[in-house]
Design a protein around this motif. Structure first.
Motif, PDB file in Angstrom:
ATOM      1  N   GLU A  21       0.822  -3.654  -2.783  1.00 16.59           N
ATOM      2  CA  GLU A  21       1.014  -5.052  -3.280  1.00 16.59           C
ATOM      3  C   GLU A  21       1.783  -4.922  -4.468  1.00 16.59           C
ATOM      4  O   GLU A  21       1.274  -5.494  -5.422  1.00 16.59           O
ATOM      5  N   PRO A  22       2.949  -4.578  -4.543  1.00 12.41           N
ATOM      6  CA  PRO A  22       3.470  -4.463  -5.903  1.00 12.41           C
ATOM      7  C   PRO A  22       3.771  -6.026  -6.544  1.00 12.41           C
ATOM      8  O   PRO A  22       4.230  -6.811  -5.807  1.00 12.41           O
ATOM      9  N   PRO A  23       3.766  -5.993  -7.857  1.00 10.73           N
ATOM     10  CA  PRO A  23       4.063  -7.454  -8.516  1.00 10.73           C
ATOM     11  C   PRO A  23       5.614  -7.634  -8.256  1.00 10.73           C
ATOM     12  O   PRO A  23       6.449  -6.812  -8.327  1.00 10.73           O
ATOM     13  N   ALA A  24       5.814  -8.748  -8.529  1.00 12.85           N
ATOM     14  CA  ALA A  24       7.404  -9.081  -8.692  1.00 12.85           C
ATOM     15  C   ALA A  24       8.093  -8.441  -9.739  1.00 12.85           C
ATOM     16  O   ALA A  24       7.505  -8.208 -10.714  1.00 12.85           O
ATOM     17  N   GLY A  25       9.142  -7.713  -9.472  1.00 11.36           N
ATOM     18  CA  GLY A  25      10.043  -6.985 -10.479  1.00 11.36           C
ATOM     19  C   GLY A  25       9.398  -5.755 -10.814  1.00 11.36           C
ATOM     20  O   GLY A  25       9.609  -5.042 -11.801  1.00 11.36           O
ATOM     21  N   ALA A  26       8.551  -5.048  -9.978  1.00  6.83           N
ATOM     22  CA  ALA A  26       7.909  -3.714 -10.239  1.00  6.83           C
ATOM     23  C   ALA A  26       8.838  -2.759  -9.996  1.00  6.83           C
ATOM     24  O   ALA A  26       9.660  -2.582  -9.101  1.00  6.83           O
ATOM     25  N   ASN A  27       8.638  -1.541 -10.782  1.00  2.00           N
ATOM     26  CA  ASN A  27       9.511  -0.239 -10.622  1.00  2.00           C
ATOM     27  C   ASN A  27       8.370   0.620 -10.143  1.00  2.00           C
ATOM     28  O   ASN A  27       7.764   1.266 -11.157  1.00  2.00           O
ATOM     29  N   LEU A  28       8.354   0.892  -8.968  1.00  2.88           N
ATOM     30  CA  LEU A  28       7.197   1.712  -8.360  1.00  2.88           C
ATOM     31  C   LEU A  28       7.858   3.304  -8.575  1.00  2.88           C
ATOM     32  O   LEU A  28       6.800   4.128  -8.397  1.00  2.88           O
ATOM     33  N   GLN A  29       8.757   3.699  -8.916  1.00  6.68           N
ATOM     34  CA  GLN A  29       8.917   4.884  -9.173  1.00  6.68           C
ATOM     35  C   GLN A  29       8.463   5.516 -10.468  1.00  6.68           C
ATOM     36  O   GLN A  29       7.970   6.747 -10.585  1.00  6.68           O
ATOM     37  N   VAL A  30       7.852   4.840 -11.414  1.00  2.00           N
ATOM     38  CA  VAL A  30       7.083   4.977 -12.474  1.00  2.00           C
ATOM     39  C   VAL A  30       5.707   5.686 -12.074  1.00  2.00           C
ATOM     40  O   VAL A  30       5.150   6.415 -12.849  1.00  2.00           O
ATOM     41  N   LEU A  31       5.106   4.898 -10.938  1.00  2.88           N
ATOM     42  CA  LEU A  31       3.798   5.654 -10.497  1.00  2.88           C
ATOM     43  C   LEU A  31       3.817   6.840 -10.080  1.00  2.88           C
ATOM     44  O   LEU A  31       2.698   7.647  -9.960  1.00  2.88           O
ATOM     45  N   ASP A  32       4.781   7.486  -9.712  1.00  3.97           N
ATOM     46  CA  ASP A  32       4.954   8.952  -9.498  1.00  3.97           C
ATOM     47  C   ASP A  32       4.630   9.846 -10.535  1.00  3.97           C
ATOM     48  O   ASP A  32       4.125  11.135 -10.487  1.00  3.97           O
ATOM     49  N   ASP A  33       4.575   9.256 -12.016  1.00  4.12           N
ATOM     50  CA  ASP A  33       4.156  10.005 -13.188  1.00  4.12           C
ATOM     51  C   ASP A  33       2.682   9.935 -13.391  1.00  4.12           C
ATOM     52  O   ASP A  33       2.193  10.552 -14.329  1.00  4.12           O
ATOM     53  N   TRP A  34       2.066   9.013 -12.780  1.00  4.02           N
ATOM     54  CA  TRP A  34       0.582   8.660 -12.824  1.00  4.02           C
ATOM     55  C   TRP A  34      -0.022   9.304 -11.770  1.00  4.02           C
ATOM     56  O   TRP A  34       0.150   9.300 -10.726  1.00  4.02           O
ATOM     57  N   SER A  35      -1.296   9.998 -12.282  1.00  8.75           N
ATOM     58  CA  SER A  35      -2.254  10.538 -11.362  1.00  8.75           C
ATOM     59  C   SER A  35      -3.682   9.920 -11.553  1.00  8.75           C
ATOM     60  O   SER A  35      -3.615   9.262 -12.524  1.00  8.75           O
ATOM     61  N   HIS A  36      -4.469  10.110 -10.585  1.00  3.46           N
ATOM     62  CA  HIS A  36      -5.851   9.659 -10.761  1.00  3.46           C
ATOM     63  C   HIS A  36      -6.555  10.037 -11.935  1.00  3.46           C
ATOM     64  O   HIS A  36      -7.145   9.354 -12.666  1.00  3.46           O
TER      65      HIS A  36
END
Length: 96
Positions: A21-36
């Motif tokens: 459920e991405p927020p409006a205007g989200a750049n989901l590619q940034v999440l690839d840099d984050w791990s648990h």
């Protein structure tokens, strides 16, 4: 004290929740840099708003927007007065 599932979500689900459920205007590619592990460390260092309840990390649903800004998924809001930009001379001449 058990967390209320209506207001709290497990921090382990944070990245998946933002992807689903991405927020409006989200750049989901940034999440690839984050791990648990990196998210857990950020919670431990108090860089993201999270609570430890019975040995597990949880975040509040209301803090989801702020967490997305901290992770870089959303642009951070500008704070302060807006910057006034000078009107270029060719536009000023055309307006006169």
């Amino acid at each position: 004290m058990a967390p209320d599932p209506k207001t709290h979500r497990a921090l382990a689900c944070l990245l998946q929740d933002i992807r689903n459920e991405p927020p409006a205007g989200a750049n989901l590619q940034v999440l690839d840099d984050w791990s648990h592990r990196r998210v857990s460390t950020a919670a431990l260092d108090a860089k993201i708003p999270a609570e430890r309840i019975n040995g597990r990390w949880y975040y509040r649903q209301a803090d989801r927007q702020r967490i997305a800004e901290i992770l870089g998924v959303l642009p951070k809001p500008r704070i302060g007065r807006p910057v006034r930009r000078a009107v270029p001379s060719n536009e000023a001449a055309a307006a006169a």
